[in-house]
Every structure is written in C-alpha cells, then in structure tokens.
Design a protein around this motif. Structure first.
Motif, PDB file in Angstrom:
ATOM      1  N   THR A  51       0.859  -1.188   0.000  1.00 37.66           N
ATOM      2  CA  THR A  51       0.000   0.000   0.000  1.00 37.66           C
ATOM      3  C   THR A  51       0.884   1.223   0.000  1.00 37.66           C
ATOM      4  O   THR A  51       2.101   1.125   0.148  1.00 37.66           O
ATOM      5  N   GLY A  52       0.271   2.357  -0.137  1.00 35.66           N
ATOM      6  CA  GLY A  52       1.037   3.592  -0.004  1.00 35.66           C
ATOM      7  C   GLY A  52       0.749   4.587  -1.094  1.00 35.66           C
ATOM      8  O   GLY A  52       0.595   4.232  -2.256  1.00 35.66           O
ATOM      9  N   THR A  53       0.657   5.824  -0.669  1.00 37.06           N
ATOM     10  CA  THR A  53       0.468   6.903  -1.618  1.00 37.06           C
ATOM     11  C   THR A  53       1.580   7.934  -1.493  1.00 37.06           C
ATOM     12  O   THR A  53       1.512   8.991  -2.106  1.00 37.06           O
ATOM     13  N   ALA A  54       2.589   7.613  -0.692  1.00 33.60           N
ATOM     14  CA  ALA A  54       3.722   8.538  -0.550  1.00 33.60           C
ATOM     15  C   ALA A  54       4.373   8.724  -1.920  1.00 33.60           C
ATOM     16  O   ALA A  54       4.487   7.774  -2.694  1.00 33.60           O
ATOM     17  N   PRO A  55       4.822   9.935  -2.229  1.00 33.64           N
ATOM     18  CA  PRO A  55       5.437  10.165  -3.536  1.00 33.64           C
ATOM     19  C   PRO A  55       6.805   9.512  -3.687  1.00 33.64           C
ATOM     20  O   PRO A  55       7.270   9.302  -4.799  1.00 33.64           O
ATOM     21  N   ALA A  56       7.447   9.163  -2.568  1.00 38.26           N
ATOM     22  CA  ALA A  56       8.795   8.592  -2.654  1.00 38.26           C
ATOM     23  C   ALA A  56       9.137   7.818  -1.393  1.00 38.26           C
ATOM     24  O   ALA A  56       8.557   8.043  -0.334  1.00 38.26           O
ATOM     25  N   VAL A  57      10.100   6.888  -1.532  1.00 35.31           N
ATOM     26  CA  VAL A  57      10.680   6.163  -0.398  1.00 35.31           C
ATOM     27  C   VAL A  57      12.190   6.157  -0.585  1.00 35.31           C
ATOM     28  O   VAL A  57      12.693   6.381  -1.692  1.00 35.31           O
ATOM     29  N   ALA A  58      12.926   5.898   0.477  1.00 39.65           N
ATOM     30  CA  ALA A  58      14.387   5.864   0.410  1.00 39.65           C
ATOM     31  C   ALA A  58      14.874   4.424   0.390  1.00 39.65           C
ATOM     32  O   ALA A  58      14.277   3.546   1.020  1.00 39.65           O
ATOM     33  N   ALA A  59      15.957   4.205  -0.344  1.00 38.18           N
ATOM     34  CA  ALA A  59      16.629   2.903  -0.377  1.00 38.18           C
ATOM     35  C   ALA A  59      18.105   3.151  -0.073  1.00 38.18           C
ATOM     36  O   ALA A  59      18.681   4.123  -0.560  1.00 38.18           O
ATOM     37  N   THR A  60      18.707   2.297   0.744  1.00 38.22           N
ATOM     38  CA  THR A  60      20.095   2.495   1.135  1.00 38.22           C
ATOM     39  C   THR A  60      20.948   1.275   0.813  1.00 38.22           C
ATOM     40  O   THR A  60      20.458   0.147   0.802  1.00 38.22           O
ATOM     41  N   TRP A 105      26.232  -7.303  -2.273  1.00 39.29           N
ATOM     42  CA  TRP A 105      25.708  -6.168  -1.520  1.00 39.29           C
ATOM     43  C   TRP A 105      24.188  -6.248  -1.496  1.00 39.29           C
ATOM     44  O   TRP A 105      23.587  -6.975  -2.266  1.00 39.29           O
ATOM     45  N   SER A 106      23.591  -5.472  -0.615  1.00 37.70           N
ATOM     46  CA  SER A 106      22.128  -5.418  -0.577  1.00 37.70           C
ATOM     47  C   SER A 106      21.676  -3.971  -0.611  1.00 37.70           C
ATOM     48  O   SER A 106      22.430  -3.054  -0.273  1.00 37.70           O
ATOM     49  N   VAL A 107      20.435  -3.797  -1.013  1.00 44.17           N
ATOM     50  CA  VAL A 107      19.755  -2.509  -0.927  1.00 44.17           C
ATOM     51  C   VAL A 107      18.560  -2.742  -0.013  1.00 44.17           C
ATOM     52  O   VAL A 107      17.867  -3.746  -0.127  1.00 44.17           O
ATOM     53  N   ASP A 108      18.364  -1.842   0.937  1.00 40.95           N
ATOM     54  CA  ASP A 108      17.331  -1.992   1.951  1.00 40.95           C
ATOM     55  C   ASP A 108      16.490  -0.723   2.050  1.00 40.95           C
ATOM     56  O   ASP A 108      16.957   0.370   1.726  1.00 40.95           O
ATOM     57  N   GLY A 109      15.267  -0.884   2.539  1.00 44.12           N
ATOM     58  CA  GLY A 109      14.408   0.277   2.760  1.00 44.12           C
ATOM     59  C   GLY A 109      13.074  -0.157   3.325  1.00 44.12           C
ATOM     60  O   GLY A 109      12.877  -1.323   3.684  1.00 44.12           O
ATOM     61  N   ALA A 110      12.152   0.793   3.391  1.00 45.95           N
ATOM     62  CA  ALA A 110      10.812   0.521   3.915  1.00 45.95           C
ATOM     63  C   ALA A 110       9.770   1.199   3.040  1.00 45.95           C
ATOM     64  O   ALA A 110       9.963   2.321   2.560  1.00 45.95           O
ATOM     65  N   CYS A 111       8.675   0.496   2.840  1.00 45.16           N
ATOM     66  CA  CYS A 111       7.527   1.034   2.112  1.00 45.16           C
ATOM     67  C   CYS A 111       6.771   2.006   3.021  1.00 45.16           C
ATOM     68  O   CYS A 111       7.004   2.029   4.239  1.00 45.16           O
ATOM     69  N   PRO A 112       5.861   2.797   2.459  1.00 49.23           N
ATOM     70  CA  PRO A 112       5.097   3.750   3.283  1.00 49.23           C
ATOM     71  C   PRO A 112       4.334   3.094   4.432  1.00 49.23           C
ATOM     72  O   PRO A 112       4.148   3.709   5.474  1.00 49.23           O
ATOM     73  N   ASP A 113       3.926   1.824   4.247  1.00 48.82           N
ATOM     74  CA  ASP A 113       3.191   1.147   5.319  1.00 48.82           C
ATOM     75  C   ASP A 113       4.105   0.483   6.338  1.00 48.82           C
ATOM     76  O   ASP A 113       3.653  -0.204   7.243  1.00 48.82           O
ATOM     77  N   GLY A 114       5.430   0.669   6.197  1.00 52.08           N
ATOM     78  CA  GLY A 114       6.394   0.115   7.138  1.00 52.08           C
ATOM     79  C   GLY A 114       6.968  -1.227   6.735  1.00 52.08           C
ATOM     80  O   GLY A 114       7.890  -1.725   7.386  1.00 52.08           O
TER      81      GLY A 114
END
Length: 127
Positions: A51-60, A105-114
C-alpha cells in the motif's frame, strides 16, 4: 522503455502472487537490475509495496556512491529509482573489510506502510 514496462509488470505480478499466497505479511517485492554491475556504474531499484500513496521512499546500500537513493512512485504502489555505485577504489582487497573482485551487496528500505524490503546485487570492481 520496454525494459521498464517489463520490470513494472514483473514486480506487479510478484506482488500480486505474494498477496494471494500469503496476505500482506509477505515482504514487499524488490529487485535490482542489473544484478551484476561494474564499480562506478548504475543500478535501477524497483519495489512493489502493498500500500502507499507517498510520492517517494528511500533505499540504502553501502555500495551506493551516496549511500541513499530516492525511489519515486511510478505506477500505483511501485517505486523506482537509479543509484550510482561507488567507484572501484571504494571496494578494496586490503584493510579490515577486504572484498574480492566480485562482492555481494544489498539494498534496503521501507515502504510507506512500514513493510521492509531488501534485494541483492553484485559489484564487479574489475582488476
């Protein structure tokens, strides 16, 4: 352009299968392409969030030149972005944390719903 459409369809299909099979408890579908990249190159990260309507999320990732990249919502709950990989000099064969020519390596992050996402890729630092 075709590749982006195919990638979006793949993430959407994987997300749909995950929801049908296991409900919202499944980890968000994430992928990195290409899966093997030269040091100093770029990768595209694509994440399908539940889910999510946020315009963006971060990936690290520790392999990213800047450490973090912004993934923008491109279609529904699919987020996409491009990251520059650190130059070969950042991946050394000596010191306390040596890596070989090829390193995982990995890329990690979280969606707007956590919901947390993770995807792997390989960096080839050359010779």
């Amino acid at each position: 352009m075709r590749s982006a459409t195919t990638s979006t369809a793949l993430v959407t299909a994987v997300l749909s299968l995950g929801l049908a099979a296991g409900g919202a408890s499944a980890a968000p579908a994430a992928r990195v392409s290409p899966t093997t990249v030269a040091a100093g190159g770029t990768v595209t990260i694509q994440v399908g969030c539940d889910t999510g309507t946020a315009p963006a999320v971060a990936a690290t990732s520790q392999a990213f030149a800047d450490g973090t990249v912004t993934l923008r919502r491109t279609q529904g709950t699919v987020y996409t972005g491009t990251a520059a990989i650190a130059p070969a000099g950042n991946f050394t064969s000596g010191g306390p944390d040596p890596v070989g020519r090829l390193s995982e390596w990995s890329v990690d992050g979280a969606c707007p719903d956590g919901g947390r996402f993770r995807a792997g890729f390989t960096v080839d630092r050359g010779r």
